[in-house]
Design an enzyme around this catalytic site. Structure first.
Site, short mmCIF file in Angstrom:
data_model
loop_
_atom_site.label_atom_id
_atom_site.label_comp_id
_atom_site.label_asym_id
_atom_site.label_seq_id
_atom_site.Cartn_x
_atom_site.Cartn_y
_atom_site.Cartn_z
N CYS A 12 57.67 17.33 42.84
CA CYS A 12 56.26 18.10 42.06
C CYS A 12 56.78 19.15 41.18
CB CYS A 12 55.00 18.01 42.51
SG CYS A 12 55.26 19.33 43.77
N HIS A 76 51.61 26.83 47.93
CA HIS A 76 50.66 26.82 48.22
C HIS A 76 49.71 27.63 48.19
CE1 HIS A 76 51.83 23.34 50.91
NE2 HIS A 76 52.90 24.28 51.75
N CYS A 98 52.04 28.31 43.07
CA CYS A 98 52.09 26.44 42.01
C CYS A 98 50.55 26.61 41.07
CB CYS A 98 51.46 25.26 42.00
SG CYS A 98 51.39 24.00 41.19
N HIS A 126 45.30 23.64 57.24
CA HIS A 126 46.48 23.27 56.15
C HIS A 126 46.47 25.33 54.76
CE1 HIS A 126 49.32 22.62 52.77
NE2 HIS A 126 49.84 21.12 53.69
N GLU A 128 47.17 25.80 52.04
CA GLU A 128 46.70 25.90 50.53
C GLU A 128 45.02 25.84 50.71
OE1 GLU A 128 47.64 22.46 48.30
OE2 GLU A 128 45.41 22.46 47.62
N CYS A 191 45.13 17.25 42.52
CA CYS A 191 46.73 16.92 41.13
C CYS A 191 47.22 15.77 41.17
CB CYS A 191 48.57 17.81 42.08
SG CYS A 191 49.42 17.86 41.85
N SER A 219 55.00 17.19 56.86
CA SER A 219 54.70 17.57 54.78
C SER A 219 53.26 16.31 55.11
CB SER A 219 55.47 17.00 53.63
OG SER A 219 54.86 16.51 52.73
N ASN A 221 51.57 15.81 51.99
CA ASN A 221 51.95 14.78 50.75
C ASN A 221 52.62 14.22 51.40
OD1 ASN A 221 54.00 14.77 49.18
ND2 ASN A 221 53.88 16.78 49.34
N SER A 265 58.41 17.24 48.14
CA SER A 265 59.37 18.46 48.89
C SER A 265 60.12 18.32 49.26
CB SER A 265 58.65 19.55 49.77
OG SER A 265 58.35 18.35 51.13
#
Ligand code: SF4
Length: 281
Positions: A12, A76, A98, A126, A128, A191, A219, A221, A265
């Site tokens: 991304c 993150h 990001c 997580h 983030e 996002c 990961s 996502n 990723s």
């Protein structure tokens, strides 16, 4: 056999930015560069970075660094406390958070300072979410699926981890709306990249006989893409790279079309390898 690639598969914007920033920083300082935690959840990319003298370091090992060492914050993001700790140590801090995550941190910081109770939809473990919570003094209520153990009132501000599923966000808002507030600020901070890749895998997995989801096993996502695909297509597998594919995975199955998608990723070169192998079958 036909192999179809989902739209919006792979890196991304935020991850690409962080990887590019790491390489750029390495070229600028021309010495060992550290990232606070693996830059992305993909061991092949981590190896590639190490070949370029870029190493992941844990927060507990930051003490071993010296003034003037360069450390990069990954997409993150981190809490304010961590950010200040790194700067106070005299490290050169490159912030590759990001911009979408920075936006959440700013909102949380602003509304928490204005007396709002912060709610975060996401996984409390997580990085983030830990980072976002660190912009309101770790005071947020974190819900992993929109359910709450306590009744909320007063001023409430709700945000989401960027990789959350839309259905969890809807559930969070529904559950919150049964309460009475002086003020409720809700920001759907899922996002668009996540949403788009989730939509594409949802559509593609309805059409194919077999789905391959490529991405790091840790990961979040990628795991969500896998869960979405699996609901529509029983024959869904999650692999980290092409080495994990064997011809046996298609054995005894009547497969005419294979869908491929990849987490944020996963670099292009791994996606291509997977497609080449599947087409070879
Ligand atoms: S998924 Fe979205 S928020 Fe997360 S790093 Fe990528 S672009 Fe940024």
């Amino acid at each position: 056999m036909k192999v179809l690639l989902a739209e919006n598969a792979g890196f991304c914007f935020g991850v690409k930015l962080a990887v590019d920033e790491a390489i750029k920083t390495q070229n600028k300082y021309n010495k060992k560069i550290y990232t606070l935690g693996p830059l992305i959840h993909n061991s092949d990319v981590v190896n590639y970075l190490e070949e370029n003298n870029i190493y992941a370091i844990d927060i507990t090992d930051v003490d071993t660094l010296n003034e003037g060492d360069v450390i990069l914050i990954r997409s993150h993001g981190v809490s304010k406390k961590v950010f200040d700790y790194l700067t106070d140590k005299g490290l050169i801090v490159i912030n590759a958070t990001c911009p979408f995550v920075t936006n959440i941190q700013k909102k949380v910081n602003k509304f928490s300072n204005e007396g709002y109770k912060i709610v975060i939809l996401g996984d409390e473990n997580h990085p983030e979410v830990i980072g976002i919570n660190g912009w309101c003094n770790d005071s947020a209520i974190i819900t992993k699926d929109g359910s709450f153990n306590e009744k909320l009132s007063g001023k409430v501000c709700v945000v989401s981890q960027t990789t959350e599923k839309e259905e969890n966000w809807d559930k969070t808002i529904n559950n919150l709306s049964i309460n009475t507030y002086d003020d409720l600020k809700s920001f759907n901070t899922i996002c668009a990249a996540t949403e788009e890749s989730q939509k594409s895998v949802y559509e593609l997995s309805k059409k194919v006989d077999f789905m391959v989801v490529v991405g790091g096993k840790h990961s979040s996502n990628t795991t969500k893409l896998y869960e979405i695909a699996k609901k529509n297509c029983e024959n869904t597998i999650h692999i980290e790279n092409a080495k994990e594919i064997s011809k046996d995975i298609l054995k005894d199955k009547d497969i005419k079309t294979i869908g491929v998608t990849a987490g944020a990723s996963t670099p292009d070169w791994i996606i291509k390898e997977v497609i080449n192998i599947m087409e070879g079958f």
